[in-house]
Write an enzyme that holds these catalytic residues in place. Structure first.
Site, PDB file in Angstrom:
ATOM      1  N   ILE A  95     -53.032  -5.395  41.257  1.00  0.00           N
ATOM      2  CA  ILE A  95     -54.258  -5.588  40.489  1.00  0.00           C
ATOM      3  C   ILE A  95     -55.146  -4.352  40.574  1.00  0.00           C
ATOM      4  O   ILE A  95     -55.718  -3.913  39.567  1.00  0.00           O
ATOM      5  CB  ILE A  95     -55.010  -6.832  40.989  1.00  0.00           C
ATOM      6  CG1 ILE A  95     -54.214  -8.103  40.683  1.00  0.00           C
ATOM      7  CG2 ILE A  95     -56.397  -6.912  40.347  1.00  0.00           C
ATOM      8  CD1 ILE A  95     -54.809  -9.362  41.298  1.00  0.00           C
ATOM      9  N   SER A 152     -60.460 -15.532  44.059  1.00  0.00           N
ATOM     10  CA  SER A 152     -59.169 -16.164  43.767  1.00  0.00           C
ATOM     11  C   SER A 152     -59.395 -17.602  43.349  1.00  0.00           C
ATOM     12  O   SER A 152     -60.386 -18.238  43.742  1.00  0.00           O
ATOM     13  CB  SER A 152     -58.265 -16.125  45.001  1.00  0.00           C
ATOM     14  OG  SER A 152     -57.120 -16.941  44.819  1.00  0.00           O
ATOM     15  N   ASP A 187     -58.957   2.428  55.361  1.00  0.00           N
ATOM     16  CA  ASP A 187     -58.700   1.069  55.829  1.00  0.00           C
ATOM     17  C   ASP A 187     -60.037   0.339  55.827  1.00  0.00           C
ATOM     18  O   ASP A 187     -60.954   0.716  56.559  1.00  0.00           O
ATOM     19  CB  ASP A 187     -58.103   1.123  57.235  1.00  0.00           C
ATOM     20  CG  ASP A 187     -57.804  -0.254  57.813  1.00  0.00           C
ATOM     21  OD1 ASP A 187     -58.218  -1.269  57.219  1.00  0.00           O
ATOM     22  OD2 ASP A 187     -57.164  -0.312  58.882  1.00  0.00           O
ATOM     23  N   LYS A 236     -61.178 -16.532  50.634  1.00  0.00           N
ATOM     24  CA  LYS A 236     -61.638 -16.367  49.263  1.00  0.00           C
ATOM     25  C   LYS A 236     -62.837 -17.275  48.952  1.00  0.00           C
ATOM     26  O   LYS A 236     -63.693 -16.918  48.126  1.00  0.00           O
ATOM     27  CB  LYS A 236     -60.493 -16.616  48.283  1.00  0.00           C
ATOM     28  CG  LYS A 236     -59.407 -15.555  48.358  1.00  0.00           C
ATOM     29  CD  LYS A 236     -59.949 -14.145  48.095  1.00  0.00           C
ATOM     30  CE  LYS A 236     -58.874 -13.084  48.107  1.00  0.00           C
ATOM     31  NZ  LYS A 236     -59.396 -11.735  47.783  1.00  0.00           N
ATOM     32  N   ASN A 250     -61.421  -4.770  45.753  1.00  0.00           N
ATOM     33  CA  ASN A 250     -60.152  -5.432  45.476  1.00  0.00           C
ATOM     34  C   ASN A 250     -59.247  -5.531  46.695  1.00  0.00           C
ATOM     35  O   ASN A 250     -58.390  -6.417  46.761  1.00  0.00           O
ATOM     36  CB  ASN A 250     -59.430  -4.677  44.359  1.00  0.00           C
ATOM     37  CG  ASN A 250     -58.007  -5.139  44.186  1.00  0.00           C
ATOM     38  OD1 ASN A 250     -57.738  -6.203  43.643  1.00  0.00           O
ATOM     39  ND2 ASN A 250     -57.059  -4.329  44.651  1.00  0.00           N
ATOM     40  N   THR A 290     -52.301 -17.105  39.890  1.00  0.00           N
ATOM     41  CA  THR A 290     -51.173 -16.403  40.504  1.00  0.00           C
ATOM     42  C   THR A 290     -50.773 -15.231  39.614  1.00  0.00           C
ATOM     43  O   THR A 290     -50.372 -15.426  38.467  1.00  0.00           O
ATOM     44  CB  THR A 290     -49.978 -17.347  40.693  1.00  0.00           C
ATOM     45  OG1 THR A 290     -50.395 -18.474  41.474  1.00  0.00           O
ATOM     46  CG2 THR A 290     -48.847 -16.637  41.423  1.00  0.00           C
ATOM     47  N   VAL A 291     -50.922 -14.033  40.154  1.00  0.00           N
ATOM     48  CA  VAL A 291     -50.730 -12.803  39.381  1.00  0.00           C
ATOM     49  C   VAL A 291     -49.371 -12.194  39.729  1.00  0.00           C
ATOM     50  O   VAL A 291     -48.926 -12.234  40.877  1.00  0.00           O
ATOM     51  CB  VAL A 291     -51.864 -11.802  39.673  1.00  0.00           C
ATOM     52  CG1 VAL A 291     -51.731 -10.563  38.789  1.00  0.00           C
ATOM     53  CG2 VAL A 291     -53.222 -12.468  39.462  1.00  0.00           C
ATOM     54  N   TYR A 343     -55.948 -18.162  53.636  1.00  0.00           N
ATOM     55  CA  TYR A 343     -56.255 -17.371  52.451  1.00  0.00           C
ATOM     56  C   TYR A 343     -57.380 -18.025  51.645  1.00  0.00           C
ATOM     57  O   TYR A 343     -58.317 -17.348  51.209  1.00  0.00           O
ATOM     58  CB  TYR A 343     -55.006 -17.218  51.588  1.00  0.00           C
ATOM     59  CG  TYR A 343     -55.208 -16.350  50.377  1.00  0.00           C
ATOM     60  CD1 TYR A 343     -55.345 -14.977  50.497  1.00  0.00           C
ATOM     61  CD2 TYR A 343     -55.259 -16.904  49.095  1.00  0.00           C
ATOM     62  CE1 TYR A 343     -55.528 -14.168  49.391  1.00  0.00           C
ATOM     63  CE2 TYR A 343     -55.445 -16.114  47.983  1.00  0.00           C
ATOM     64  CZ  TYR A 343     -55.579 -14.740  48.127  1.00  0.00           C
ATOM     65  OH  TYR A 343     -55.775 -13.948  47.013  1.00  0.00           O
ATOM     66  N   ASP A 382     -57.276   3.409  49.313  1.00  0.00           N
ATOM     67  CA  ASP A 382     -56.161   2.568  49.744  1.00  0.00           C
ATOM     68  C   ASP A 382     -55.626   3.122  51.056  1.00  0.00           C
ATOM     69  O   ASP A 382     -56.048   4.187  51.519  1.00  0.00           O
ATOM     70  CB  ASP A 382     -55.064   2.512  48.682  1.00  0.00           C
ATOM     71  CG  ASP A 382     -54.350   1.164  48.656  1.00  0.00           C
ATOM     72  OD1 ASP A 382     -54.034   0.626  49.748  1.00  0.00           O
ATOM     73  OD2 ASP A 382     -54.093   0.638  47.557  1.00  0.00           O
TER      74      ASP A 382
END
Length: 247
Positions: free
Chosen positions: A21, A128, A49, A145, A76, A173-174, A141, A40
């Protein structure tokens, strides 16, 4: 005369932007005229990080020094987790919450001085469908979120009068590398993909580019009255109750 691209002259910082994403978001914002800095763990000019505050501050400062400003922050970066509430250790709970929730805090906190100087400041957090829908085997998870959703609204209230808009996107769900790895680990990857596709009313996985389009909308100067919003990109999963497809 043709209209300038909507992000012309603006600088966007995207965490977790080297793949999935995040990569789609970086490409979309760039296509719309933004200068994009990708943060990243590897494969980028700004290695960072988000669980390391010193690294975050150094990376954000480096972005500002290179481009002269920061107008948009897309939080993200994050990690997944599987299992019921009994499945993960305390250490794993802390690890996921640190990356998915406190990571947003660190990056936004470091960027605030630059955002306050921008005439078009925007923060977009990656939430999410799991924040609101009870999904099996996603306790940790989902908790992370859910915290992102609450944090987004609190941030929006805190900073709207400073001219900083804060919103979030909640994908279903991607079709990302992480989901691909989950499918590869399943006993029957094809059947698992079909099941994940079927639970979204439009009958397929979400394309990362569709999420990127939603992020761009929320970050755009054209959306100046959109504040504190959770935008679902989930094929109708959160809101629709369609009948099962007849076999």
């Amino acid at each position: 005369m043709s209209e300038l691209p909507e992000f012309e002259g603006l600088v966007a910082l995207v965490t977790g932007g080297a793949s999935g994403i995040g990569r789609a978001v970086a490409q979309e914002l760039s296509a719309r005229g933004a200068q994009v800095a990708v943060l990243d763990l590897k494969d980028t000019d700004f290695v960072c990080d988000v669980t390391d505050d010193a690294a975050v501050r150094a990376a954000v400062t480096a972005v500002a020094e290179r481009f002269g400003r920061i107008d948009v922050v897309v939080n993200n970066a994050g990690i997944g987790a599987l299992g019921t509430v009994a499945a993960n250790s305390d250490a794993e709970w802390m690890r996921v919450l640190d990356a998915n929730v406190v990571g947003i805090v660190r990056v936004t906190r470091a960027a605030l001085p630059y955002l306050r100087r921008s005439p078009h400041a925007a923060v977009v957090n990656m939430c999410s469908i799991a924040a609101a829908a009870g999904l099996p085997e996603r306790a940790l998870y989902s908790a992370s979120k859910g915290a992102v959703l609450a944090l987004t609204r609190a941030m929006a209230a805190d900073h709207v009068r400073e001219g900083i808009r804060v919103n979030c996107v909640s994908p279903g769900t991607v079709d990302t590398p992480w989901v691909g790895r989950l499918l590869d680990a399943a006993d029957d990857p094809a059947a698992e993909r079909a099941a994940l596709s079927a639970r979204q009313p439009h009958g397929r996985l979400v394309d990362p580019r569709e999420v990127a389009g939603a992020v761009a909308y929320l970050a755009s100067p054209k959306s100046a009255s959109t504040v504190g919003v959770e935008l679902a990109v989930d094929g109708g999963m959160a809101a629709l109750r369609v009948r099962p497809v007849a076999s």
